[in-house]
Motif scaffolding. Structure first.
Motif, PDB file in Angstrom:
ATOM      1  N   LEU A   1     -18.029 -10.701  21.142  1.00  0.00           N
ATOM      2  CA  LEU A   1     -17.075  -9.597  21.082  1.00  0.00           C
ATOM      3  C   LEU A   1     -15.670 -10.096  20.765  1.00  0.00           C
ATOM      4  CD1 LEU A   1     -18.270  -7.436  24.113  1.00  0.00           C
ATOM      5  CD2 LEU A   1     -18.618  -6.977  21.671  1.00  0.00           C
ATOM      6  N   LEU A   2     -15.293 -11.243  21.347  1.00  0.00           N
ATOM      7  CA  LEU A   2     -13.980 -11.820  21.058  1.00  0.00           C
ATOM      8  C   LEU A   2     -13.880 -12.218  19.585  1.00  0.00           C
ATOM      9  CD1 LEU A   2     -13.371 -14.024  24.234  1.00  0.00           C
ATOM     10  CD2 LEU A   2     -12.176 -11.915  23.594  1.00  0.00           C
ATOM     11  N   MET A   3     -14.957 -12.775  19.062  1.00  0.00           N
ATOM     12  CA  MET A   3     -14.970 -13.153  17.645  1.00  0.00           C
ATOM     13  C   MET A   3     -14.881 -11.918  16.751  1.00  0.00           C
ATOM     14  SD  MET A   3     -17.791 -16.240  17.570  1.00  0.00           S
ATOM     15  CE  MET A   3     -17.681 -16.343  15.771  1.00  0.00           C
ATOM     16  N   ALA A   4     -15.558 -10.852  17.147  1.00  0.00           N
ATOM     17  CA  ALA A   4     -15.507  -9.615  16.367  1.00  0.00           C
ATOM     18  C   ALA A   4     -14.089  -9.048  16.363  1.00  0.00           C
ATOM     19  CB  ALA A   4     -16.489  -8.597  16.934  1.00  0.00           C
ATOM     20  N   GLY A   5     -13.438  -9.055  17.534  1.00  0.00           N
ATOM     21  CA  GLY A   5     -12.073  -8.557  17.612  1.00  0.00           C
ATOM     22  C   GLY A   5     -11.104  -9.402  16.799  1.00  0.00           C
ATOM     23  N   ALA A   6     -11.281 -10.715  16.874  1.00  0.00           N
ATOM     24  CA  ALA A   6     -10.419 -11.614  16.111  1.00  0.00           C
ATOM     25  C   ALA A   6     -10.634 -11.436  14.611  1.00  0.00           C
ATOM     26  CB  ALA A   6     -10.688 -13.060  16.515  1.00  0.00           C
ATOM     27  N   GLY A   7     -11.893 -11.249  14.218  1.00  0.00           N
ATOM     28  CA  GLY A   7     -12.192 -11.033  12.811  1.00  0.00           C
ATOM     29  C   GLY A   7     -11.576  -9.740  12.297  1.00  0.00           C
ATOM     30  N   TRP A   8     -11.628  -8.701  13.120  1.00  0.00           N
ATOM     31  CA  TRP A   8     -11.034  -7.414  12.749  1.00  0.00           C
ATOM     32  C   TRP A   8      -9.525  -7.577  12.542  1.00  0.00           C
ATOM     33  CZ3 TRP A   8     -12.879  -2.292  15.451  1.00  0.00           C
ATOM     34  CH2 TRP A   8     -12.348  -1.197  14.777  1.00  0.00           C
ATOM     35  N   ALA A   9      -8.863  -8.253  13.499  1.00  0.00           N
ATOM     36  CA  ALA A   9      -7.415  -8.443  13.410  1.00  0.00           C
ATOM     37  C   ALA A   9      -7.032  -9.277  12.189  1.00  0.00           C
ATOM     38  CB  ALA A   9      -6.899  -9.103  14.687  1.00  0.00           C
ATOM     39  N   ALA A  10      -7.758 -10.360  11.952  1.00  0.00           N
ATOM     40  CA  ALA A  10      -7.456 -11.227  10.819  1.00  0.00           C
ATOM     41  C   ALA A  10      -7.702 -10.501   9.498  1.00  0.00           C
ATOM     42  CB  ALA A  10      -8.303 -12.496  10.893  1.00  0.00           C
TER      43      ALA A  10
END
Length: 207
Positions: A98-107
């Motif tokens: 989930l953290l990776m998904a959120g970071a990917g969305w932001a980036a």
């Protein structure tokens, strides 16, 4: 295919209508965990790419090209994607996932907002970028049959309704309103296909 006509009081084109029908069928098959959804996803992405180009939604247009590529990968994942190369079951994302998904969305949002604002004539670079990045995250989660993909789609689809109304794509706005409801149904259906403890299960739903 681009000549406008009225359908139930909404202005649309034959190509947008075709895209509408293919997209609804895609989500219905996704809810049922039917792998043929990916074929319809490829077709609907191709037709919607043309529609979005005409509306100057270049982020969404480019997203359709990515969707076509990801759909081939997702199709394989659903059929052969678990550790035994058997059909992929529904599972929950880990906290790290989930953290990776959120970071990917932001980036993705940061890059696309810059790119669209600098190199295209779109009038909604930030909105287009945010929703495009979120859709990519949702598609990856869907490809891996992660339950949380439906949460992402609910958020994205609600915002897409407003964007498409702004762009005058009224039939597509209606479609994404339907997608919100269908994503909620998909979330409940996929939960039922999992074990009581959240473990994977192969049961089909909504038959």
């Amino acid at each position: 295919m681009n000549e406008s006509f009225a359908l139930f009081g909404l202005n649309t084109t034959p190509l947008e209508l075709l895209s509408f029908v293919l997209s609804v069928a895609t989500v219905l098959l996704n809810i049922r965990q039917n792998h043929w959804a990916w074929l319809l996803a490829i077709l609907s992405s191709a037709t919607y790419g043309v529609v979005f180009y005409g509306a100057r939604l270049y982020g969404d247009m480019g997203l359709q090209l990515v969707f076509i590529t990801v759909s081939f990968w997702g199709w394989y994942q659903w059929l052969h994607g678990d550790e035994t190369h058997d059909r992929l079951p529904v599972t929950r994302s880990s906290r790290r996932g989930l953290l990776m998904a959120g970071a990917g969305w932001a980036a993705g949002f940061a890059f696309l907002a810059w790119f669209l604002g600098r190199y295209t004539d779109t009038d909604v670079p930030n909105t287009d970028a945010f929703l495009t990045a979120g859709s990519l995250v949702g598609q990856v989660l869907l490809s891996r049959k992660k339950l949380e993909n439906w949460h992402v789609w609910i958020i994205v689809d609600v915002l897409y309704v407003a964007l498409y109304i702004h762009k005058g794509l009224m039939l597509t706005a209606l479609l994404y309103g339907m997608f919100v409801a269908m994503a909620a149904v998909g979330l409940l259906a996929w939960k039922k296909s999992m074990g009581e403890d959240g473990s994977a299960a192969q049961a089909m739903v909504l038959k």
